[in-house]
Scaffold this motif. Sequence first.
Motif, PDB file in Angstrom:
ATOM      1  N   SER A 181      -6.527   8.836   3.210  1.00 29.79           N
ATOM      2  CA  SER A 181      -6.419   7.804   4.226  1.00 29.79           C
ATOM      3  C   SER A 181      -6.706   6.438   3.608  1.00 29.79           C
ATOM      4  O   SER A 181      -7.797   6.192   3.103  1.00 29.79           O
ATOM      5  CB  SER A 181      -7.406   8.089   5.361  1.00 29.79           C
ATOM      6  N   LEU A 182      -5.702   5.572   3.656  1.00 32.90           N
ATOM      7  CA  LEU A 182      -5.854   4.201   3.165  1.00 32.90           C
ATOM      8  C   LEU A 182      -5.405   3.251   4.261  1.00 32.90           C
ATOM      9  O   LEU A 182      -4.248   3.295   4.672  1.00 32.90           O
ATOM     10  CB  LEU A 182      -4.978   3.960   1.933  1.00 32.90           C
ATOM     11  N   PRO A 183      -6.285   2.379   4.740  1.00 31.94           N
ATOM     12  CA  PRO A 183      -5.845   1.391   5.736  1.00 31.94           C
ATOM     13  C   PRO A 183      -4.820   0.441   5.111  1.00 31.94           C
ATOM     14  O   PRO A 183      -4.843   0.171   3.903  1.00 31.94           O
ATOM     15  CB  PRO A 183      -7.126   0.637   6.089  1.00 31.94           C
ATOM     16  N   ALA A 184      -3.931  -0.060   5.955  1.00 36.83           N
ATOM     17  CA  ALA A 184      -2.884  -0.970   5.466  1.00 36.83           C
ATOM     18  C   ALA A 184      -3.477  -2.172   4.736  1.00 36.83           C
ATOM     19  O   ALA A 184      -2.924  -2.618   3.726  1.00 36.83           O
ATOM     20  CB  ALA A 184      -1.997  -1.428   6.618  1.00 36.83           C
ATOM     21  N   MET A 185      -4.606  -2.691   5.217  1.00 33.93           N
ATOM     22  CA  MET A 185      -5.225  -3.850   4.542  1.00 33.93           C
ATOM     23  C   MET A 185      -5.644  -3.496   3.113  1.00 33.93           C
ATOM     24  O   MET A 185      -5.532  -4.324   2.207  1.00 33.93           O
ATOM     25  CB  MET A 185      -6.427  -4.370   5.337  1.00 33.93           C
ATOM     26  N   SER A 186      -6.125  -2.282   2.899  1.00 40.28           N
ATOM     27  CA  SER A 186      -6.477  -1.840   1.541  1.00 40.28           C
ATOM     28  C   SER A 186      -5.222  -1.752   0.684  1.00 40.28           C
ATOM     29  O   SER A 186      -5.227  -2.129  -0.488  1.00 40.28           O
ATOM     30  CB  SER A 186      -7.184  -0.486   1.576  1.00 40.28           C
ATOM     31  N   VAL A 187      -4.151  -1.245   1.282  1.00 37.62           N
ATOM     32  CA  VAL A 187      -2.886  -1.142   0.542  1.00 37.62           C
ATOM     33  C   VAL A 187      -2.395  -2.538   0.163  1.00 37.62           C
ATOM     34  O   VAL A 187      -1.939  -2.746  -0.957  1.00 37.62           O
ATOM     35  CB  VAL A 187      -1.824  -0.362   1.349  1.00 37.62           C
ATOM     36  N   TYR A 188      -2.516  -3.501   1.071  1.00 40.28           N
ATOM     37  CA  TYR A 188      -2.120  -4.882   0.741  1.00 40.28           C
ATOM     38  C   TYR A 188      -2.923  -5.415  -0.441  1.00 40.28           C
ATOM     39  O   TYR A 188      -2.367  -6.059  -1.335  1.00 40.28           O
ATOM     40  CB  TYR A 188      -2.300  -5.815   1.952  1.00 40.28           C
ATOM     41  N   ARG A 189      -4.225  -5.166  -0.454  1.00 41.97           N
ATOM     42  CA  ARG A 189      -5.058  -5.625  -1.583  1.00 41.97           C
ATOM     43  C   ARG A 189      -4.637  -4.941  -2.884  1.00 41.97           C
ATOM     44  O   ARG A 189      -4.579  -5.568  -3.939  1.00 41.97           O
ATOM     45  CB  ARG A 189      -6.535  -5.388  -1.288  1.00 41.97           C
ATOM     46  N   ILE A 190      -4.342  -3.657  -2.792  1.00 46.05           N
ATOM     47  CA  ILE A 190      -3.879  -2.920  -3.974  1.00 46.05           C
ATOM     48  C   ILE A 190      -2.548  -3.491  -4.452  1.00 46.05           C
ATOM     49  O   ILE A 190      -2.343  -3.698  -5.658  1.00 46.05           O
ATOM     50  CB  ILE A 190      -3.771  -1.412  -3.665  1.00 46.05           C
ATOM     51  N   LEU A 191      -1.640  -3.757  -3.524  1.00 40.59           N
ATOM     52  CA  LEU A 191      -0.338  -4.333  -3.896  1.00 40.59           C
ATOM     53  C   LEU A 191      -0.498  -5.710  -4.528  1.00 40.59           C
ATOM     54  O   LEU A 191       0.207  -6.042  -5.485  1.00 40.59           O
ATOM     55  CB  LEU A 191       0.582  -4.391  -2.680  1.00 40.59           C
ATOM     56  N   ASP A 192      -1.422  -6.514  -4.022  1.00 39.74           N
ATOM     57  CA  ASP A 192      -1.701  -7.823  -4.633  1.00 39.74           C
ATOM     58  C   ASP A 192      -2.152  -7.647  -6.074  1.00 39.74           C
ATOM     59  O   ASP A 192      -1.697  -8.358  -6.974  1.00 39.74           O
ATOM     60  CB  ASP A 192      -2.769  -8.581  -3.846  1.00 39.74           C
ATOM     61  N   PHE A 193      -3.056  -6.682  -6.303  1.00 36.78           N
ATOM     62  CA  PHE A 193      -3.530  -6.402  -7.662  1.00 36.78           C
ATOM     63  C   PHE A 193      -2.356  -5.971  -8.550  1.00 36.78           C
ATOM     64  O   PHE A 193      -2.176  -6.486  -9.659  1.00 36.78           O
ATOM     65  CB  PHE A 193      -4.609  -5.308  -7.640  1.00 36.78           C
ATOM     66  N   LEU A 194      -1.552  -5.019  -8.063  1.00 35.41           N
ATOM     67  CA  LEU A 194      -0.428  -4.509  -8.858  1.00 35.41           C
ATOM     68  C   LEU A 194       0.595  -5.605  -9.144  1.00 35.41           C
ATOM     69  O   LEU A 194       1.196  -5.630 -10.219  1.00 35.41           O
ATOM     70  CB  LEU A 194       0.230  -3.324  -8.139  1.00 35.41           C
ATOM     71  N   GLN A 195       0.754  -6.509  -8.197  1.00 32.55           N
ATOM     72  CA  GLN A 195       1.673  -7.639  -8.401  1.00 32.55           C
ATOM     73  C   GLN A 195       1.118  -8.589  -9.456  1.00 32.55           C
ATOM     74  O   GLN A 195       1.861  -9.059 -10.328  1.00 32.55           O
ATOM     75  CB  GLN A 195       1.896  -8.347  -7.071  1.00 32.55           C
ATOM     76  N   GLU A 196      -0.184  -8.868  -9.401  1.00 30.99           N
ATOM     77  CA  GLU A 196      -0.810  -9.730 -10.412  1.00 30.99           C
ATOM     78  C   GLU A 196      -0.692  -9.127 -11.803  1.00 30.99           C
ATOM     79  O   GLU A 196      -0.551  -9.852 -12.791  1.00 30.99           O
ATOM     80  CB  GLU A 196      -2.280  -9.955 -10.070  1.00 30.99           C
ATOM     81  N   GLU A 197      -0.739  -7.813 -11.884  1.00 28.08           N
ATOM     82  CA  GLU A 197      -0.608  -7.111 -13.168  1.00 28.08           C
ATOM     83  C   GLU A 197       0.849  -6.937 -13.587  1.00 28.08           C
ATOM     84  O   GLU A 197       1.135  -6.327 -14.610  1.00 28.08           O
ATOM     85  CB  GLU A 197      -1.300  -5.741 -13.104  1.00 28.08           C
ATOM     86  N   GLN A 198       1.764  -7.442 -12.779  1.00 29.31           N
ATOM     87  CA  GLN A 198       3.208  -7.364 -13.027  1.00 29.31           C
ATOM     88  C   GLN A 198       3.702  -5.920 -13.096  1.00 29.31           C
ATOM     89  O   GLN A 198       4.593  -5.583 -13.875  1.00 29.31           O
ATOM     90  CB  GLN A 198       3.588  -8.149 -14.275  1.00 29.31           C
ATOM     91  N   LEU A 199       3.119  -5.080 -12.248  1.00 31.61           N
ATOM     92  CA  LEU A 199       3.532  -3.683 -12.160  1.00 31.61           C
ATOM     93  C   LEU A 199       4.438  -3.442 -10.957  1.00 31.61           C
ATOM     94  O   LEU A 199       5.162  -2.451 -10.914  1.00 31.61           O
ATOM     95  CB  LEU A 199       2.313  -2.767 -12.089  1.00 31.61           C
TER      96      LEU A 199
END
Length: 152
Positions: free
Chosen positions: A56-74
Amino acid sequence: MATIDYIIKHAEQHCKNNGSRLTDKRKNVLAGLLQSEKALSAYELANYCAKELDQSLPAMSVYRILDFLQEEQLVHKLNLANKYVACSHITCDHAHEVPQFLICSDCQRVTEIGINKKIIQTLQANVEEAGYHLKSPQLEINCICEACVKED
């Protein structure tokens, strides 16, 4: 074609080299994008984690993860759709061209291709001539993929 495990290991090393960490939750979100040929929203990724991984991952956590992955250019964010795709160059060690995303308007499949820097320079000059300033050279183009053309 590289396996998802290989790509994840490469992404993990990439993060380590940048002084960051690819946690299990980050790996799971990245794996969800890697498995999909379509762009996914944070909510779709949260559903993927719940259904496929029993996590279970809340959407807000997923957004933070996506921000991290985007910053890492993944991953890349498709601004027009507000969805995300895994970078098709995660395992490459060379400099990349500006990404262009071909999005099938029928099946929503996304393909990333590179644009030559000279084309982007010409585009930027045209934008400035029109009195605007280019915020991002990323292009998202609505298309119809070959598979969908054959279905018609």
